[in-house]
Scaffold this motif. Structure first.
Motif, PDB file in Angstrom:
ATOM      1  N   GLY A  43       0.838  -1.186   0.000  1.00 35.84           N
ATOM      2  CA  GLY A  43       0.000   0.000   0.000  1.00 35.84           C
ATOM      3  C   GLY A  43       0.878   1.244   0.000  1.00 35.84           C
ATOM      4  N   TYR A  44       0.250   2.395   0.039  1.00 34.27           N
ATOM      5  CA  TYR A  44       0.960   3.673  -0.092  1.00 34.27           C
ATOM      6  C   TYR A  44       0.863   4.429   1.224  1.00 34.27           C
ATOM      7  N   PRO A  45       1.952   4.522   1.989  1.00 33.58           N
ATOM      8  CA  PRO A  45       1.877   5.137   3.325  1.00 33.58           C
ATOM      9  C   PRO A  45       1.302   6.547   3.341  1.00 33.58           C
ATOM     10  N   LYS A  46       1.529   7.322   2.281  1.00 34.21           N
ATOM     11  CA  LYS A  46       0.992   8.679   2.265  1.00 34.21           C
ATOM     12  C   LYS A  46      -0.536   8.672   2.335  1.00 34.21           C
ATOM     13  N   PHE A  47      -1.152   7.593   1.831  1.00 36.44           N
ATOM     14  CA  PHE A  47      -2.603   7.489   1.881  1.00 36.44           C
ATOM     15  C   PHE A  47      -3.128   7.322   3.306  1.00 36.44           C
ATOM     16  N   ASP A  48      -2.281   6.942   4.228  1.00 35.63           N
ATOM     17  CA  ASP A  48      -2.731   6.813   5.622  1.00 35.63           C
ATOM     18  C   ASP A  48      -3.321   8.117   6.123  1.00 35.63           C
ATOM     19  N   PHE A  58      -6.951  17.578   0.246  1.00 36.55           N
ATOM     20  CA  PHE A  58      -7.508  16.720  -0.802  1.00 36.55           C
ATOM     21  C   PHE A  58      -8.817  16.096  -0.336  1.00 36.55           C
ATOM     22  N   GLU A  59      -8.767  15.546   0.874  1.00 37.50           N
ATOM     23  CA  GLU A  59      -9.898  14.780   1.391  1.00 37.50           C
ATOM     24  C   GLU A  59     -11.143  15.635   1.556  1.00 37.50           C
ATOM     25  N   ARG A  60     -10.937  16.913   1.905  1.00 36.77           N
ATOM     26  CA  ARG A  60     -12.082  17.785   2.157  1.00 36.77           C
ATOM     27  C   ARG A  60     -12.328  18.805   1.042  1.00 36.77           C
ATOM     28  N   SER A  61     -11.697  18.582  -0.104  1.00 37.50           N
ATOM     29  CA  SER A  61     -11.948  19.446  -1.260  1.00 37.50           C
ATOM     30  C   SER A  61     -13.142  18.912  -2.045  1.00 37.50           C
ATOM     31  N   ASP A  62     -13.478  19.603  -3.118  1.00 32.19           N
ATOM     32  CA  ASP A  62     -14.587  19.173  -3.969  1.00 32.19           C
ATOM     33  C   ASP A  62     -14.157  18.897  -5.404  1.00 32.19           C
ATOM     34  N   CYS A  63     -13.008  19.427  -5.809  1.00 30.58           N
ATOM     35  CA  CYS A  63     -12.485  19.164  -7.146  1.00 30.58           C
ATOM     36  C   CYS A  63     -11.045  19.649  -7.197  1.00 30.58           C
ATOM     37  N   GLU A  80      -2.798  10.167  -6.293  1.00 33.69           N
ATOM     38  CA  GLU A  80      -2.917  10.602  -4.901  1.00 33.69           C
ATOM     39  C   GLU A  80      -4.259  11.262  -4.604  1.00 33.69           C
ATOM     40  N   TYR A  81      -4.910  11.763  -5.624  1.00 40.07           N
ATOM     41  CA  TYR A  81      -6.206  12.412  -5.411  1.00 40.07           C
ATOM     42  C   TYR A  81      -7.367  11.420  -5.473  1.00 40.07           C
ATOM     43  N   LEU A  82      -7.167  10.273  -6.104  1.00 38.86           N
ATOM     44  CA  LEU A  82      -8.275   9.349  -6.325  1.00 38.86           C
ATOM     45  C   LEU A  82      -8.980   8.922  -5.037  1.00 38.86           C
ATOM     46  N   PRO A  83      -8.262   8.585  -3.943  1.00 43.91           N
ATOM     47  CA  PRO A  83      -8.975   8.149  -2.737  1.00 43.91           C
ATOM     48  C   PRO A  83      -9.917   9.189  -2.154  1.00 43.91           C
ATOM     49  N   SER A  84      -9.779  10.440  -2.537  1.00 40.03           N
ATOM     50  CA  SER A  84     -10.736  11.450  -2.091  1.00 40.03           C
ATOM     51  C   SER A  84     -12.108  11.196  -2.712  1.00 40.03           C
ATOM     52  N   LEU A  85     -12.103  10.493  -3.858  1.00 45.34           N
ATOM     53  CA  LEU A  85     -13.295  10.207  -4.658  1.00 45.34           C
ATOM     54  C   LEU A  85     -13.923  11.458  -5.262  1.00 45.34           C
ATOM     55  N   ASN A  86     -13.208  12.586  -5.164  1.00 44.13           N
ATOM     56  CA  ASN A  86     -13.694  13.829  -5.756  1.00 44.13           C
ATOM     57  C   ASN A  86     -13.343  13.887  -7.243  1.00 44.13           C
ATOM     58  N   PRO A  87     -14.093  14.643  -8.025  1.00 44.25           N
ATOM     59  CA  PRO A  87     -13.761  14.784  -9.451  1.00 44.25           C
ATOM     60  C   PRO A  87     -12.475  15.582  -9.648  1.00 44.25           C
ATOM     61  N   ASP A 147     -21.151  15.459 -11.751  1.00 49.03           N
ATOM     62  CA  ASP A 147     -20.042  14.494 -11.740  1.00 49.03           C
ATOM     63  C   ASP A 147     -20.587  13.107 -12.093  1.00 49.03           C
ATOM     64  N   ILE A 148     -20.513  12.755 -13.365  1.00 50.53           N
ATOM     65  CA  ILE A 148     -21.090  11.493 -13.820  1.00 50.53           C
ATOM     66  C   ILE A 148     -20.126  10.308 -13.682  1.00 50.53           C
ATOM     67  N   LYS A 149     -18.905  10.554 -13.232  1.00 45.73           N
ATOM     68  CA  LYS A 149     -17.896   9.489 -13.184  1.00 45.73           C
ATOM     69  C   LYS A 149     -17.564   9.027 -11.764  1.00 45.73           C
ATOM     70  N   LYS A 150     -18.286   9.481 -10.779  1.00 43.70           N
ATOM     71  CA  LYS A 150     -17.925   9.152  -9.399  1.00 43.70           C
ATOM     72  C   LYS A 150     -17.962   7.651  -9.131  1.00 43.70           C
ATOM     73  N   GLU A 151     -18.970   6.978  -9.645  1.00 43.13           N
ATOM     74  CA  GLU A 151     -19.091   5.536  -9.409  1.00 43.13           C
ATOM     75  C   GLU A 151     -17.877   4.789  -9.939  1.00 43.13           C
ATOM     76  N   SER A 152     -17.335   5.214 -11.071  1.00 46.11           N
ATOM     77  CA  SER A 152     -16.159   4.555 -11.634  1.00 46.11           C
ATOM     78  C   SER A 152     -14.937   4.778 -10.750  1.00 46.11           C
ATOM     79  N   ARG A 153     -14.851   5.929 -10.084  1.00 42.66           N
ATOM     80  CA  ARG A 153     -13.733   6.159  -9.161  1.00 42.66           C
ATOM     81  C   ARG A 153     -13.863   5.283  -7.917  1.00 42.66           C
ATOM     82  N   ILE A 154     -15.069   5.122  -7.439  1.00 45.81           N
ATOM     83  CA  ILE A 154     -15.294   4.258  -6.281  1.00 45.81           C
ATOM     84  C   ILE A 154     -14.855   2.830  -6.588  1.00 45.81           C
TER      85      ILE A 154
END
Length: 286
Positions: free
Chosen positions: A65-70, A180-185, A196-203, A252-259
């Motif tokens: 895994g990626y420690p920065k994601f912790d 990142f985690e509390r942003s919207d885009c 690194e931005y993907l785990p936020s699940l934001n566009p 944001d029509i692509k959120k499900e694909s990021r999940i």
């Protein structure tokens, strides 16, 4: 360099960034990888690539895994800068540093004023200017060689303009996962930030450099999968269109694909550092 290695100690290697640019020898066949006792890789994709193609068939590779994601778990309660402590939606602008190379990723010189104008004309949103730290020095070098009329002083004033906005802030140092985690885009052309931005699940609106030929081919298969869940802007019109549609209209029509991609590729989020510590303890004690 082999002459700088200390052969009296076991060496472990954790890549400092996610491996998103497809340079096999840079990521999997460098001195760190070949000479380390253990190499801790971040994703299923990286692990599989090392097992199939790296020297020694990945004998020293561990999927951790990626420690920065912790920080996505650890910094959920972290205090944000005062300007961001409100109910406004937050947009990040994160430009890459590679301006010295025409055929590279950076687009700051093309889009800096357009994104700043987004912040000026949308006071109902927060905007964070989060440049790569190296960008400042590349701007200095370009101006010194006459490659650009945009000087270091211009860049400093540009950052001050962001900070002077009632809804803007410039952040050049420190951790960024909590934002990142509390942003919207995010609007970016950076490499590691793709993953690194993907785990936020934001566009994310990802900007391709129109001067770079075959840019799509520069990324790893995993990076391409991630980019397919983002909104790729190839020019000014597409950047403005995606900003209006995805950010302003919240379409944001692509959120499900990021999940789905996060679940498939990124393991141990929140626990990678502990996993590595536990692994080393088992190996060294046994």
């Amino acid at each position: 360099r082999l002459d700088l290695l200390n052969w009296k100690f076991l060496t472990c290697y954790i890549p400092y960034g996610l491996l998103m640019v497809d340079s096999f020898y840079y990521h999997y066949d460098n001195v760190n990888v070949r000479t380390s006792w253990k190499v801790f890789l971040d994703t299923d994709a990286s692990y599989s690539r090392a097992l199939s193609d790296a020297e020694f068939n990945g004998l020293n590779i561990v999927k951790a895994g990626y420690p920065k994601f912790d920080d996505y778990e650890m910094e959920k309660g972290a205090e944000l800068p005062v300007k961001l402590q409100n109910d406004k939606r937050t947009i990040i602008y994160a430009p890459h540093w590679s301006l010295n190379f025409e055929n590279n990723f950076a687009t700051f010189d093309l889009y800096k004023d357009i994104v700043l104008n987004f912040a000026i004309t949308h006071p109902e949103m927060n905007f964070v200017f989060k440049p790569h730290p190296e960008l400042e020095y590349r701007i200095k070098a370009r101006y010194k060689t006459g490659a650009s009329e945009f000087s270091h002083e211009d860049y400093i004033n540009y950052m001050k303009t962001w900070d002077a906005l009632p809804n803007g802030i410039c952040i050049t140092q420190g951790g960024y996962i909590s934002i990142f985690e509390r942003s919207d885009c995010m609007i970016t052309d950076c490499g590691s930030f793709i993953g690194e931005y993907l785990p936020s699940l934001n566009p994310c609106i990802y900007i391709f450099n129109p001067r770079k030929k075959h840019q799509w081919d520069a990324y790893t298969p995993l990076a391409k999968k991630i980019l397919n869940t983002y909104y790729i802007a190839n020019d000014v019109c597409e950047l403005e269109q995606y900003f209006q549609d995805v950010v302003v209209n919240d379409n944001d029509i692509k959120k499900e694909s990021r999940i789905n991609l996060k679940q498939a590729q990124f393991g141990n989020i929140g626990h990678a550092g502990q996993y590595i510590c536990d692994y080393l303890e088992r190996e060294l004690v046994d």
